[in-house]
Scaffold this active site. Structure first.
Site, PDB file in Angstrom:
ATOM      1  N   ASP A  93       0.844  -1.206   0.000  1.00 46.52           N
ATOM      2  CA  ASP A  93       0.000   0.000   0.000  1.00 46.52           C
ATOM      3  C   ASP A  93       0.881   1.259   0.000  1.00 46.52           C
ATOM      4  OD1 ASP A  93      -2.188   1.655   0.141  1.00 46.52           O
ATOM      5  OD2 ASP A  93      -2.733   1.126   2.201  1.00 46.52           O
ATOM      6  N   LYS A  95       0.847   3.787  -2.083  1.00 49.29           N
ATOM      7  CA  LYS A  95       0.166   5.020  -2.521  1.00 49.29           C
ATOM      8  C   LYS A  95       1.143   5.997  -3.178  1.00 49.29           C
ATOM      9  CE  LYS A  95      -3.653   4.893   0.781  1.00 49.29           C
ATOM     10  NZ  LYS A  95      -3.133   3.935   1.812  1.00 49.29           N
ATOM     11  N   PHE A  96       1.757   5.531  -4.257  1.00 48.82           N
ATOM     12  CA  PHE A  96       2.639   6.401  -5.044  1.00 48.82           C
ATOM     13  C   PHE A  96       1.869   7.660  -5.426  1.00 48.82           C
ATOM     14  CE2 PHE A  96       4.136   2.063  -5.632  1.00 48.82           C
ATOM     15  CZ  PHE A  96       5.503   2.198  -5.462  1.00 48.82           C
ATOM     16  N   ASN A 101       8.721   9.139 -13.425  1.00 52.15           N
ATOM     17  CA  ASN A 101      10.131   8.791 -13.218  1.00 52.15           C
ATOM     18  C   ASN A 101      10.441   8.546 -11.745  1.00 52.15           C
ATOM     19  OD1 ASN A 101      12.883   8.498 -14.377  1.00 52.15           O
ATOM     20  ND2 ASN A 101      13.294  10.189 -12.952  1.00 52.15           N
TER      21      ASN A 101
HETATM   22  P1  BMP Z   1      -7.715   0.038   9.841  1.00 49.09           P
HETATM   23  O1  BMP Z   1      -8.708  -1.079   9.473  1.00 49.09           O
HETATM   24  O2  BMP Z   1      -6.856  -0.320  10.984  1.00 49.09           O
HETATM   25  O3  BMP Z   1      -8.373   1.378   9.986  1.00 49.09           O
HETATM   26  O4  BMP Z   1      -6.682   0.140   8.612  1.00 49.09           O
HETATM   27  C1  BMP Z   1      -7.064   0.552   7.325  1.00 49.09           C
HETATM   28  C2  BMP Z   1      -5.932   0.392   6.347  1.00 49.09           C
HETATM   29  O5  BMP Z   1      -6.391   0.758   5.050  1.00 49.09           O
HETATM   30  C3  BMP Z   1      -4.718   1.260   6.634  1.00 49.09           C
HETATM   31  O6  BMP Z   1      -3.551   0.528   6.255  1.00 49.09           O
HETATM   32  C4  BMP Z   1      -4.885   2.451   5.711  1.00 49.09           C
HETATM   33  O7  BMP Z   1      -3.634   2.975   5.284  1.00 49.09           O
HETATM   34  C5  BMP Z   1      -5.647   1.868   4.550  1.00 49.09           C
HETATM   35  N1  BMP Z   1      -6.573   2.811   3.883  1.00 49.09           N
HETATM   36  C6  BMP Z   1      -7.633   3.403   4.544  1.00 49.09           C
HETATM   37  O8  BMP Z   1      -7.874   3.153   5.721  1.00 49.09           O
HETATM   38  N2  BMP Z   1      -8.448   4.273   3.856  1.00 49.09           N
HETATM   39  C7  BMP Z   1      -8.261   4.600   2.561  1.00 49.09           C
HETATM   40  O9  BMP Z   1      -9.035   5.368   2.001  1.00 49.09           O
HETATM   41  C8  BMP Z   1      -7.193   3.995   1.884  1.00 49.09           C
HETATM   42  C9  BMP Z   1      -6.373   3.092   2.546  1.00 49.09           C
HETATM   43  O10 BMP Z   1      -5.400   2.498   1.895  1.00 49.09           O
END
Ligand code: BMP
Length: 252
Positions: A93, A95-96, A101
């Site tokens: 995850d 998220k680039f 480049n």
């Molecule tokens: P949690 O269920 O503990 O809240 O974790 C959610 C995970 O999903 C985290 O790794 C977070 O970076 C990711 N995430 C998110 O919660 N909401 C988004 O919109 C996008 C995500 O990648």
């Protein structure tokens, strides 16, 4: 009139990308639409979690840059072995969110060498269509909409983000809290059975809600699993809830 959703079998028939196919095959074989988010900060916790929840998930989502003692040989090599043993994919995850480049360098270089082990990665689409060209050997899950309070992923943003996601051959799906066209897979984080938020902006829904209302394909659960006293039991509970919610969403 609520529109019916396509089944995993139907989506598998139409899937173009090898990673989409693999995810759908695993979902059907394991009767699971669960992706566990391993937001732990040591290699030991990461590997223990992967071993416990591995049989019940189709993918393990990592934030590999939060592992304090990261070493490729000690972290990634055993993680890949566990992925093979329990049959799940690795979703980084990252998220680039840069120009093509720079994303290419972040993807292939540094200590993490994501290109060498991730089956698929997340990327913002803020850098435009061509910024996604570098992810040739993996699937990309595009961030369409975020789950956090006050996110800037408005209707208009999501519409433009979807245009890129739907037209780019590397994209297999999107992360969103809204429905997406059936041509791409929908991944939904912000799923928790016990809480409605975390006091830091995260907003939660139940598996039932996201399958019924968003027709999501895969739920992503972090703290609901890795913070539970029994991570494996929690994974089984989310897996069962998710599968039941999926089956119910087919019946409309
Ligand atoms: P949690 O269920 O503990 O809240 O974790 C959610 C995970 O999903 C985290 O790794 C977070 O970076 C990711 N995430 C998110 O919660 N909401 C988004 O919109 C996008 C995500 O990648």
């Amino acid at each position: 009139e609520e529109k019916t959703r396509s089944s995993y079998e139907q989506k598998l028939k139409n899937a173009q990308h090898s990673v989409s196919k693999k995810l759908l095959e695993l979902a059907l074989a394991k009767q699971s639409n669960l992706i566990a988010s391993a937001d732990v900060t040591t290699t030991k916790e990461l590997l223990e979690l992967a071993d416990k929840v591995g049989p019940h998930i189709i993918a393990l989502k990592t934030h590999i840059d939060i592992i304090s003692d990261f070493e490729y040989e000690k972290t990634i090599t055993p993680l890949k072995d566990l992925a093979a043993k329990h049959q799940f994919l690795l979703m980084e995850d990252r998220k680039f969110a840069d120009i093509g480049n720079t994303q290419e360098l972040q993807f292939t270089s540094g200590v993490f060498k994501i290109t060498d082990w991730a089956d698929f990665v997340t990327s913002q689409v803020i850098g435009g269509f061509e910024s996604l060209d570098c992810f040739k050997n993996v699937g990309v899950v595009a961030i369409i909409g975020m789950s956090s309070k006050g996110t800037l992923t408005t209707n208009e943003y999501r519409e433009e983000a979807l245009k890129i996601a739907l037209s780019h051959p590397n994209v297999i799906g999107g992360v969103s809290q809204n429905p997406v066209p059936e041509e791409i897979l929908l991944f939904t984080p912000g799923v928790n059975l016990a809480d409605s938020g975390d006091g830091k902006g995260q907003q939660y829904n139940t598996p039932e809600y996201v399958f019924k209302n968003l027709h999501t394909d895969f739920i992503i659960v972090g703290r609901g699993i890795y913070k539970a006293d029994q991570a494996e039991e929690a994974a089984i509970a989310y897996k069962n809830e998710g599968w039941k919610a999926y089956l119910d969403s087919l019946e409309k």
